[in-house]
Design a protein around this motif. Sequence first.
Motif, short mmCIF file in Angstrom:
data_model
loop_
_atom_site.label_atom_id
_atom_site.label_comp_id
_atom_site.label_asym_id
_atom_site.label_seq_id
_atom_site.Cartn_x
_atom_site.Cartn_y
_atom_site.Cartn_z
N MET A 28 29.47 28.61 -69.37
CA MET A 28 30.43 29.09 -68.37
C MET A 28 30.37 28.24 -67.11
SD MET A 28 30.83 32.84 -66.56
CE MET A 28 31.55 33.60 -68.01
N LEU A 29 29.17 27.94 -66.65
CA LEU A 29 29.04 27.12 -65.45
C LEU A 29 29.62 25.73 -65.67
CD1 LEU A 29 25.47 28.11 -64.21
CD2 LEU A 29 27.67 28.91 -63.34
N GLY A 30 29.43 25.20 -66.87
CA GLY A 30 29.97 23.88 -67.18
C GLY A 30 31.49 23.84 -67.09
N ARG A 31 32.13 24.92 -67.48
CA ARG A 31 33.60 24.97 -67.43
C ARG A 31 34.12 24.97 -65.99
NH1 ARG A 31 32.99 28.99 -71.59
NH2 ARG A 31 33.51 30.63 -70.09
N LEU A 32 33.25 25.34 -65.05
CA LEU A 32 33.68 25.42 -63.66
C LEU A 32 33.37 24.16 -62.85
CD1 LEU A 32 32.47 29.07 -62.96
CD2 LEU A 32 34.84 28.32 -63.22
N ARG A 33 32.61 23.25 -63.43
CA ARG A 33 32.25 22.03 -62.72
C ARG A 33 33.50 21.25 -62.32
NH1 ARG A 33 27.18 22.83 -60.96
NH2 ARG A 33 25.88 23.64 -62.66
N GLY A 34 33.55 20.86 -61.06
CA GLY A 34 34.66 20.05 -60.59
C GLY A 34 35.91 20.82 -60.23
N ARG A 35 35.92 22.14 -60.46
CA ARG A 35 37.13 22.89 -60.15
C ARG A 35 36.84 24.27 -59.56
NH1 ARG A 35 39.50 26.43 -63.92
NH2 ARG A 35 38.08 27.07 -65.59
N LEU A 36 35.64 24.47 -59.04
CA LEU A 36 35.27 25.79 -58.57
C LEU A 36 36.13 26.25 -57.41
CD1 LEU A 36 33.30 28.09 -59.13
CD2 LEU A 36 31.71 27.05 -57.51
N ALA A 37 36.33 25.41 -56.41
CA ALA A 37 37.17 25.80 -55.28
C ALA A 37 38.59 26.10 -55.73
CB ALA A 37 37.17 24.68 -54.23
N GLU A 38 39.07 25.33 -56.69
CA GLU A 38 40.42 25.57 -57.23
C GLU A 38 40.52 26.96 -57.85
OE1 GLU A 38 42.99 23.91 -61.05
OE2 GLU A 38 41.55 22.58 -60.07
N VAL A 39 39.49 27.37 -58.58
CA VAL A 39 39.46 28.71 -59.18
C VAL A 39 39.47 29.78 -58.09
CG1 VAL A 39 38.06 30.34 -60.53
CG2 VAL A 39 38.35 27.98 -61.32
N PHE A 40 38.65 29.60 -57.07
CA PHE A 40 38.59 30.58 -55.99
C PHE A 40 39.97 30.72 -55.32
CE2 PHE A 40 33.80 29.69 -54.98
CZ PHE A 40 33.45 30.23 -56.19
N VAL A 41 40.59 29.61 -54.99
CA VAL A 41 41.89 29.64 -54.31
C VAL A 41 42.93 30.33 -55.19
CG1 VAL A 41 43.78 28.24 -53.42
CG2 VAL A 41 41.42 27.65 -52.85
N ALA A 42 42.94 30.02 -56.48
CA ALA A 42 43.90 30.64 -57.39
C ALA A 42 43.72 32.15 -57.44
CB ALA A 42 43.77 30.04 -58.79
N HIS B 146 22.54 25.20 -56.87
CA HIS B 146 23.64 26.07 -57.29
C HIS B 146 24.25 26.77 -56.08
CE1 HIS B 146 25.81 28.93 -59.93
NE2 HIS B 146 25.51 29.81 -59.00
N ALA B 147 23.41 27.29 -55.20
CA ALA B 147 23.91 27.98 -54.01
C ALA B 147 24.72 27.03 -53.13
CB ALA B 147 22.75 28.58 -53.22
N ARG B 148 24.24 25.82 -52.97
CA ARG B 148 24.96 24.86 -52.14
C ARG B 148 26.30 24.49 -52.77
NH1 ARG B 148 22.11 22.78 -47.97
NH2 ARG B 148 19.91 23.40 -47.88
N TRP B 149 26.32 24.34 -54.08
CA TRP B 149 27.57 24.04 -54.79
C TRP B 149 28.59 25.16 -54.59
CZ3 TRP B 149 28.48 26.12 -60.15
CH2 TRP B 149 29.72 25.70 -60.66
N THR B 150 28.16 26.41 -54.81
CA THR B 150 29.09 27.53 -54.69
C THR B 150 29.54 27.73 -53.24
OG1 THR B 150 27.25 29.12 -54.51
CG2 THR B 150 28.14 28.72 -56.71
N MET B 151 28.64 27.51 -52.29
CA MET B 151 29.02 27.71 -50.88
C MET B 151 29.97 26.61 -50.40
SD MET B 151 25.60 29.31 -49.12
CE MET B 151 24.83 30.75 -49.92
N ARG B 152 29.81 25.41 -50.91
CA ARG B 152 30.77 24.36 -50.56
C ARG B 152 32.15 24.70 -51.10
NH1 ARG B 152 28.53 19.96 -48.34
NH2 ARG B 152 26.26 19.77 -48.51
#
Length: 303
Positions: A101-115, A143-149
């Motif tokens: 699941m985390l792998g599917r979100l790599r590189g697009r996490l902010a995009e998912v949040f905005v959507a 992980h925390a730094r990635w998600t917070m960014r």
Amino acid sequence: MVSAVRTVLGDVHPADLGVCDAHDHLFFRSPRLPGQELQHVSATRAELAAFLAQGGGSVVQWTPYGLGRRAADLPPLSRETGVLVVAATGLHQAVHYDEEMLGRLRGRLAEVFVAELTVGIGTSGVRAGLIKVAGGFHGLDGHARWTMRAAAEAHHATGAPIAVHLELGTGSLDVLDLLCGELEVPPHRVILGHLNRSPDGVVHLQAAETGCYLAFDGPSRAHHATDWRMPGAVRALADAGHGDRLLLGGDTTTAEARSVDGGPGMPYLLRRVRPRLEAELGGETVERILVRNPSRAFAVEWR
């Protein structure tokens, strides 16, 4: 542009929230809590009704991406019970997810949040009203730094508030250094959760002085028995002039903790915590914490 709180039934005027449970969970599922899933609609409906009977008006669900939010079930539950519900996007600590699941979100996490904030969660059409992320124990891992960014990027795109799980109440200053310092999120858009679990008054004051919101949420468990210190910690912050930045929540994360299953549940916040705090702070201050503060903390001029 009008300031509004984004609920699962649409945007509402901030004053419509009424008495607010600022941090709780209606649905939640994690491999860290096997057999304790919050997943039954009937139990959630009963819990909301019990909260309403104690005078509750709204609940902010901090359950983020991938942990069983059941977003499509939230609007009918809100309509049936009359309790307003705010849903979350975001990501919890890595231990709550598998690598796939985390792998599917790599590189697009902010995009998912905005959507999820602007279009909707999955195919439900329900838009999230906040971003939930999590720190670690006395620090921030990769992980925390990635998600917070990603959360900061989504905030800058939408204006949405960022709610932070502090592991056992620790790491608040590291979180603020990253989010409000390096990533330039305005402090009044950050909500720190679980401060009651680490009752360090000096750190509480340092965090409050930045202008962020401080949430005291959930009765103590066996490994962090701090309930008796919580009223004094809240009073110290109020006496220091930070009463307009305090929030209260129930943080029900397991089935056995629900009131309908014999636990304290959401009604405990109003049935026991409210009168205890009123004895310490007075009714007017507690009213501000339960009504006026959430109406500002979760209100956004949506972009």
